[in-house]
Design a protein around this motif. Structure first.
Motif, short mmCIF file in Angstrom:
data_model
loop_
_atom_site.label_atom_id
_atom_site.label_comp_id
_atom_site.label_asym_id
_atom_site.label_seq_id
_atom_site.Cartn_x
_atom_site.Cartn_y
_atom_site.Cartn_z
N THR A 156 0.79 -1.22 0.00
CA THR A 156 0.00 0.00 0.00
C THR A 156 0.83 1.28 0.00
O THR A 156 0.29 2.36 -0.27
CB THR A 156 -0.93 0.02 1.22
OG1 THR A 156 -0.15 -0.16 2.42
CG2 THR A 156 -1.95 -1.12 1.14
N ARG A 157 2.10 1.20 0.30
CA ARG A 157 2.88 2.43 0.43
C ARG A 157 3.03 3.17 -0.89
O ARG A 157 3.10 4.41 -0.91
CB ARG A 157 4.26 2.13 1.03
CG ARG A 157 4.19 1.63 2.46
CD ARG A 157 5.54 1.60 3.13
NE ARG A 157 5.45 1.10 4.50
CZ ARG A 157 6.43 1.11 5.37
NH1 ARG A 157 7.62 1.60 5.02
NH2 ARG A 157 6.26 0.63 6.59
N VAL A 158 3.10 2.44 -1.99
CA VAL A 158 3.24 3.11 -3.28
C VAL A 158 2.03 4.00 -3.56
O VAL A 158 2.17 5.08 -4.17
CB VAL A 158 3.42 2.08 -4.41
CG1 VAL A 158 2.23 1.16 -4.53
CG2 VAL A 158 3.66 2.80 -5.74
N LEU A 159 0.85 3.58 -3.10
CA LEU A 159 -0.36 4.39 -3.30
C LEU A 159 -0.23 5.71 -2.56
O LEU A 159 -0.67 6.75 -3.05
CB LEU A 159 -1.58 3.62 -2.80
CG LEU A 159 -1.79 2.24 -3.41
CD1 LEU A 159 -2.97 1.54 -2.75
CD2 LEU A 159 -1.99 2.35 -4.92
N MET A 160 0.38 5.66 -1.39
CA MET A 160 0.59 6.87 -0.61
C MET A 160 1.52 7.83 -1.35
O MET A 160 1.23 9.03 -1.46
CB MET A 160 1.19 6.50 0.74
CG MET A 160 1.59 7.69 1.61
SD MET A 160 2.37 7.15 3.16
CE MET A 160 3.92 6.45 2.55
N PHE A 161 2.63 7.31 -1.87
CA PHE A 161 3.59 8.18 -2.54
C PHE A 161 3.01 8.80 -3.82
O PHE A 161 3.25 9.98 -4.11
CB PHE A 161 4.87 7.40 -2.86
CG PHE A 161 5.68 7.05 -1.64
CD1 PHE A 161 6.13 8.04 -0.78
CD2 PHE A 161 5.97 5.73 -1.35
CE1 PHE A 161 6.88 7.71 0.35
CE2 PHE A 161 6.71 5.40 -0.22
CZ PHE A 161 7.16 6.39 0.63
N ILE A 162 2.26 8.00 -4.58
CA ILE A 162 1.65 8.55 -5.80
C ILE A 162 0.63 9.62 -5.45
O ILE A 162 0.58 10.68 -6.09
CB ILE A 162 1.00 7.42 -6.63
CG1 ILE A 162 2.08 6.50 -7.20
CG2 ILE A 162 0.15 8.01 -7.76
CD1 ILE A 162 1.53 5.31 -7.97
#
Length: 451
Positions: A156-162
């Motif tokens: 899920t962290r990539v969703l946060m960065f995007i």
């Protein structure tokens, strides 16, 4: 078998990046409200009407695409890695197919706009907003398919960065387009739509780059073994997704359509409702993030034939969400005055918004229950029954009941409540939904596969 503490930790680990991603996305909506509110009440009313329609359409289609999440979660739990890539590819095909009618609807919203008895100026600006933001829909739907897939993997962290990246672009771009800064023309509320469409494409390009450069995605062969549309897989996604999409549509329109129904009360009322609705949606991101994490854990447990683990994950998610949502509602009540002052400089709009805050504080506990329980049922791949509950509670009690309370009241017992009537009905609808979903989840979990 995981202990309750371990479950809370696992849910928190999955949920906090999703929460930040959701809050970041909501910050874009909040910034649009603040920027257009300071530009002018007419533009704020137009964005309120236009974005209400846009969000309703997007939530319907995105809800359908969320069928990718339980599908992938079950594959992950069962260790069927070779089936994950094809499932996501069918999700991408479905996203492109859904974008066509969605774009046509936003560019030709005549029949729906007729429901909004607004001034010609607000009507024209709302139409321009919708026609412009429609160009971002294909990218938005493709990205939300990636979003569901990545959530189901627990990455899920990539969703946060995007989301943080797109927000960092959207806010200054909207500011410049709305007000005519940095050499750009002053577009008013339409500037929000231009910026929103641009960042949709930025998000999907960022997701594509991430998948291609991250080794963890290589076993799924998302692009190296591309499959054409397949009727059986698309049919299964639609079987799960159509009720999910309609549930999301019912839930969101029970609030967004209020902007159309109260439009006859004037731009001040529409703007005040818009602000409070904006704040309500912002708070909703907390139980929603926990609900998404719960769906993933329930789906993965059921994919591994761990019925007990699925029940424990659902229970932990509900306890976690209700506790945190209650704390948030208390905090919001104490800071309601400065928060509303930050939204608008119009004293009439601010006074109305402050008077409505009590209602969003009251229903947080019950909203957390129904949100997590509904998502847990999606983890069980149960979607049709929840759709009926959402329709009964949010359209039957919330929207229809709210319309009656607002414009008719209860005779001598209660005079017409104006826009507050919709929020009073919203509280009643979430209480009813929490009870019904609680019982539904209990019985569904009893029939699930045992350890």
């Amino acid at each position: 078998m995981k202990s309750p503490v371990a479950l809370f930790q696992r849910i928190a680990a999955l949920a906090w990046p999703v929460l930040i991603a959701q809050l970041s996305s909501m910050t874009q909506m909040v910034s649009d409200t603040v920027l257009t509110g300071r530009y002018g009440t007419t533009d704020l009313a137009a964005v309120a009407v236009g974005s209400g329609i846009y969000i309703s359409v997007v939530m319907l289609m995105v809800g359908i695409l969320q069928a990718v999440a339980p599908t992938v979660a079950h594959h992950v739990g069962a260790g069927r890695n070779d089936e994950i890539g094809p499932a996501v590819q069918q999700g991408f095909w479905l996203a492109l197919a859904l974008s066509v009618p969605a774009m046509l609807f936003l560019r030709h919203p005549d029949w729906l706009m007729q429901l909004a008895d607004v001034s010609p100026e607000v009507n024209t600006r709302a139409r321009d907003y919708l026609a412009t933001i429609a160009w971002g829909l294909p990218a938005a739907f493709l990205y939300r398919t990636f979003y569901a897939f990545t959530n189901a993997l627990g990455r899920t962290r990539v969703l946060m960065f995007i989301s943080l990246t797109t927000t960092a672009v959207h806010i200054p771009l909207s500011w410049a387009l709305i007000n005519g800064h940095l050499g750009l023309p002053a577009m008013g509320g339409v500037g929000c739509a231009v910026s929103s469409a641009c960042i949709c494409w930025l998000a999907v390009v960022s997701a594509l780059i991430h998948v291609q450069r991250t080794p963890a995605y290589q076993p799924y062969h998302l692009f190296s073994r591309w499959q054409p549309p397949r009727a059986a897989q698309l049919g299964e996604l639609l079987r799960l997704g159509l009720p999910m999409g309609f549930s999301s549509f019912v839930e969101i329109t029970s609030f967004t359509l209020i902007a159309l129904l109260v439009a006859r009360l004037g731009a001040t009322v529409v703007a005040g409702h818009r602000i409070v609705g904006n704040l309500s949606a912002l708070i909703y991101m907390l139980p929603l993030a926990i609900a998404i994490a719960t769906l993933v854990l329930v789906g993965q447990a059921l994919g591994g034939h761990d019925g007990t683990g699925a029940r424990r994950a659902a229970r932990a998610g509900i306890v976690f969400a209700t506790g945190l949502s209650t704390l948030v509602s208390i905090g919001v009540w104490f800071v309601r005055e400065p928060v509303m002052a930050a939204y608008t400089t119009d004293p009439a709009v601010r006074e109305l918004a402050v008077s409505l805050v009590i209602y969003i504080c009251l229903y947080q506990f019950f909203d957390a229950i129904q949100t997590v329980a509904a998502h847990a049922l999606r983890g069980y791949k149960i979607t049709f029954g929840p759709m009926l509950i959402h329709t009964l509670c949010f359209w039957g009690i919330g929207l229809a009941g709210g319309n009656w309370l607002s414009f008719h009241g209860l005779g001598s017992l209660l005079p017409p409540q104006g826009v507050a009537g919709f929020w009073q009905a919203a509280v009643l609808s979430t209480v009813a939904a929490s009870v019904l979903f609680g019982f539904y989840l209990h019985y569904a979990s009893q029939g699930a596969t045992q350890d």
